[in-house]
Design a protein around this motif. Structure first.
Motif, PDB file in Angstrom:
ATOM      1  N   PRO A 141       0.800  -1.231   0.000  1.00 56.81           N
ATOM      2  CA  PRO A 141       0.000   0.000   0.000  1.00 56.81           C
ATOM      3  C   PRO A 141       0.830   1.278   0.000  1.00 56.81           C
ATOM      4  O   PRO A 141       0.479   2.259  -0.663  1.00 56.81           O
ATOM      5  N   GLY A 142       1.965   1.299   0.711  1.00 56.99           N
ATOM      6  CA  GLY A 142       2.770   2.508   0.785  1.00 56.99           C
ATOM      7  C   GLY A 142       3.414   2.924  -0.522  1.00 56.99           C
ATOM      8  O   GLY A 142       3.844   4.071  -0.670  1.00 56.99           O
ATOM      9  N   ASP A 143       3.488   1.986  -1.484  1.00 56.35           N
ATOM     10  CA  ASP A 143       4.081   2.296  -2.790  1.00 56.35           C
ATOM     11  C   ASP A 143       3.052   2.739  -3.812  1.00 56.35           C
ATOM     12  O   ASP A 143       3.413   3.183  -4.904  1.00 56.35           O
ATOM     13  N   VAL A 144       1.766   2.599  -3.482  1.00 56.11           N
ATOM     14  CA  VAL A 144       0.703   2.842  -4.458  1.00 56.11           C
ATOM     15  C   VAL A 144       0.133   4.243  -4.272  1.00 56.11           C
ATOM     16  O   VAL A 144      -0.254   4.633  -3.169  1.00 56.11           O
ATOM     17  N   TYR A 157       2.005   3.666  -9.296  1.00 55.53           N
ATOM     18  CA  TYR A 157       2.755   3.324  -8.096  1.00 55.53           C
ATOM     19  C   TYR A 157       4.259   3.484  -8.318  1.00 55.53           C
ATOM     20  O   TYR A 157       4.746   3.565  -9.463  1.00 55.53           O
ATOM     21  N   PHE A 158       4.990   3.548  -7.210  1.00 53.77           N
ATOM     22  CA  PHE A 158       6.446   3.572  -7.233  1.00 53.77           C
ATOM     23  C   PHE A 158       6.947   2.140  -7.201  1.00 53.77           C
ATOM     24  O   PHE A 158       6.737   1.420  -6.223  1.00 53.77           O
ATOM     25  N   SER A 159       7.630   1.750  -8.251  1.00 51.72           N
ATOM     26  CA  SER A 159       8.032   0.359  -8.390  1.00 51.72           C
ATOM     27  C   SER A 159       9.277   0.053  -7.569  1.00 51.72           C
ATOM     28  O   SER A 159      10.137   0.902  -7.364  1.00 51.72           O
ATOM     29  N   SER A 160       9.380  -1.180  -7.107  1.00 48.92           N
ATOM     30  CA  SER A 160      10.604  -1.681  -6.498  1.00 48.92           C
ATOM     31  C   SER A 160      11.537  -2.149  -7.610  1.00 48.92           C
ATOM     32  O   SER A 160      11.367  -1.780  -8.769  1.00 48.92           O
ATOM     33  N   VAL A 178       2.220  -1.568 -19.399  1.00 49.60           N
ATOM     34  CA  VAL A 178       3.063  -0.931 -18.393  1.00 49.60           C
ATOM     35  C   VAL A 178       3.708   0.283 -19.024  1.00 49.60           C
ATOM     36  O   VAL A 178       4.360   0.167 -20.081  1.00 49.60           O
ATOM     37  N   GLU A 179       3.538   1.460 -18.421  1.00 48.68           N
ATOM     38  CA  GLU A 179       4.094   2.693 -18.958  1.00 48.68           C
ATOM     39  C   GLU A 179       4.812   3.461 -17.853  1.00 48.68           C
ATOM     40  O   GLU A 179       4.418   3.410 -16.688  1.00 48.68           O
ATOM     41  N   MET A 227       7.385   6.957 -11.412  1.00 50.27           N
ATOM     42  CA  MET A 227       6.324   5.979 -11.157  1.00 50.27           C
ATOM     43  C   MET A 227       6.039   5.146 -12.401  1.00 50.27           C
ATOM     44  O   MET A 227       6.461   5.482 -13.510  1.00 50.27           O
ATOM     45  N   LEU A 228       5.294   4.072 -12.199  1.00 55.24           N
ATOM     46  CA  LEU A 228       4.793   3.241 -13.295  1.00 55.24           C
ATOM     47  C   LEU A 228       3.272   3.296 -13.315  1.00 55.24           C
ATOM     48  O   LEU A 228       2.621   3.388 -12.275  1.00 55.24           O
ATOM     49  N   ARG A 229       2.734   3.241 -14.526  1.00 53.65           N
ATOM     50  CA  ARG A 229       1.288   3.162 -14.718  1.00 53.65           C
ATOM     51  C   ARG A 229       0.980   1.784 -15.296  1.00 53.65           C
ATOM     52  O   ARG A 229       1.375   1.471 -16.416  1.00 53.65           O
ATOM     53  N   VAL A 230       0.286   0.952 -14.511  1.00 52.20           N
ATOM     54  CA  VAL A 230       0.021  -0.437 -14.895  1.00 52.20           C
ATOM     55  C   VAL A 230      -1.469  -0.611 -15.124  1.00 52.20           C
ATOM     56  O   VAL A 230      -2.288  -0.315 -14.245  1.00 52.20           O
TER      57      VAL A 230
END
Length: 363
Positions: free
Chosen positions: A82-85, A100-103, A132-133, A139-142
């Motif tokens: 949740p903290g990454d989204v 979200y911020f990807s690992s 995936v962009e 961030m990534l947009r999935v």
């Protein structure tokens, strides 16, 4: 996709009344269905359950062996905490977009992606990746299309108890400040504001009480097609009916009643709120009430379904009923386990509480 939902209504003398209710689409249960639950002393479905009620503390022969909290994603499933989204847009069952911020590990098209339920993201989700962009700020947009729990997870087992005060989203009902905020909530107040009534002759209804110490015990195994959800609570209620004629009252429309969302495991959460209804025909005034400590719920196993209930209840005397009078009151808590959205609850739903019936001819 299958839909899974059941309502459990407990009669005053024989608590065995349960029937399926409408549900949205379900993508997570892999074929589990509610079956048919029959009626008890409170009325309801004319079909009798093939599987009778069991006590909440009774051993069950339906649960899979060694059921524990164990969630293992498949190799091609990426899980976001949740903290990454930043946001989840769209409804489960349709195309959803996660920002979200990807690992270190990025999701890939054709693989699976899950968002765990938690603070800031009360409604978790799971889906198959369609695009995936890169987005601003690293961030990534999935983009996701709906997938099942068994598509994305090698093992998905839940065996836990969650409490109302652990909620991550609380939406107040009518009469409360309209802010969507999390925080400790130990109970739900009950009042006639929570009931929408249609009556023929100006019947007046007054309700006062509360549901407190509320918790939900959840057992779920996606591969075994097993689920059990029970709600435990303390309840105190007084009901007064005045007038002459008939009245039918049901739970107020969405937005009138409070609800809270509590994470239970992975993308799953439990949505809880009060549930009330009334059907009455009388000529003078009726008063009834009760104090209760009770656990109510429903158990599913590969197409089978049965109600679960244990209670310690004290009923008040019923006063003022004429020979043709009858009053049935249902109060309790509703809970749904799953991936929640406006269009679908992908999981198990249960409503539980006493159905108080009083007349001169029955206790």
């Amino acid at each position: 996709m299958t839909s899974v939902a059941a309502a459990l209504v407990l009669g005053m003398t024989l608590p065995a009344n349960a029937q399926p209710t409408d549900s949205g689409s379900s993508g997570s249960l892999g074929g589990l269905s509610s079956g048919s639950l029959g009626s008890g002393s409170g009325g309801g479905s004319d079909e009798q359950s093939e599987y009778p009620l069991i006590g909440a503390d009774d051993p069950t022969d339906w649960a899979p062996a060694n059921l524990e909290n164990k969630i293992i994603p498949k190799a091609d499933t990426v899980v976001a905490e949740p903290g990454d989204v930043v946001s989840v847009s769209g409804e489960f069952g349709e195309i959803q977009t996660v920002l979200y911020f990807s690992s270190d590990r990025h999701p890939s098209v054709g693989g699976f992606f899950a968002v765990n339920s938690g603070p800031g993201v009360p409604n978790g989700t799971v889906g198959k990746v369609v695009s995936v962009e890169a987005a601003d700020g690293g961030m990534l947009r999935v983009a996701l299309e709906a997938a099942t729990i068994t598509d994305a997870y090698a093992v998905f087992q839940i065996n836990t108890t969650v409490r109302l005060e652990d909620n991550v989203l609380y939406v107040p009902g009518e009469g409360e400040a309209q802010s969507r905020s999390a925080g400790p909530r130990t109970g739900f107040p009950l009042s006639n504001k929570l009931i929408s009534c249609k009556n023929d002759s100006g019947v007046e209804l007054a309700v006062n009480g509360s549901i407190g110490n509320l918790s939900a015990a959840v057992q779920f195994d996606a591969n075994a097609k097993y689920s059990r959800v029970t709600i435990s609570s303390s309840q105190s209620l007084d009901v007064s009916l005045t007038g002459s004629g008939s009245a039918k009252c049901e739970k107020a429309p969405v937005g009138m009643t409070p609800e809270a969302i509590i994470p239970v495991g992975g993308p799953f959460s439990v949505k809880v709120g009060p549930a009330m209804s009334l059907a009455a025909k009388f000529e003078v005034k009726a008063e009834l009430g009760y104090q209760a400590e009770r656990t109510d719920g429903v158990e599913f196993s590969d197409g089978r379904a049965r109600p679960v209930s244990s209670s310690r209840t004290t009923y008040s005397d019923v006063e003022g009923l004429s020979g043709s009078a009858k009053a049935e009151f249902f109060a309790g808590a509703s809970a749904s386990l799953g991936l929640h959205s406006k269009v679908a609850n992908a999981g198990v739903a249960v409503e539980a509480g006493p159905n108080l019936t009083a007349s001169l001819s029955s206790a």
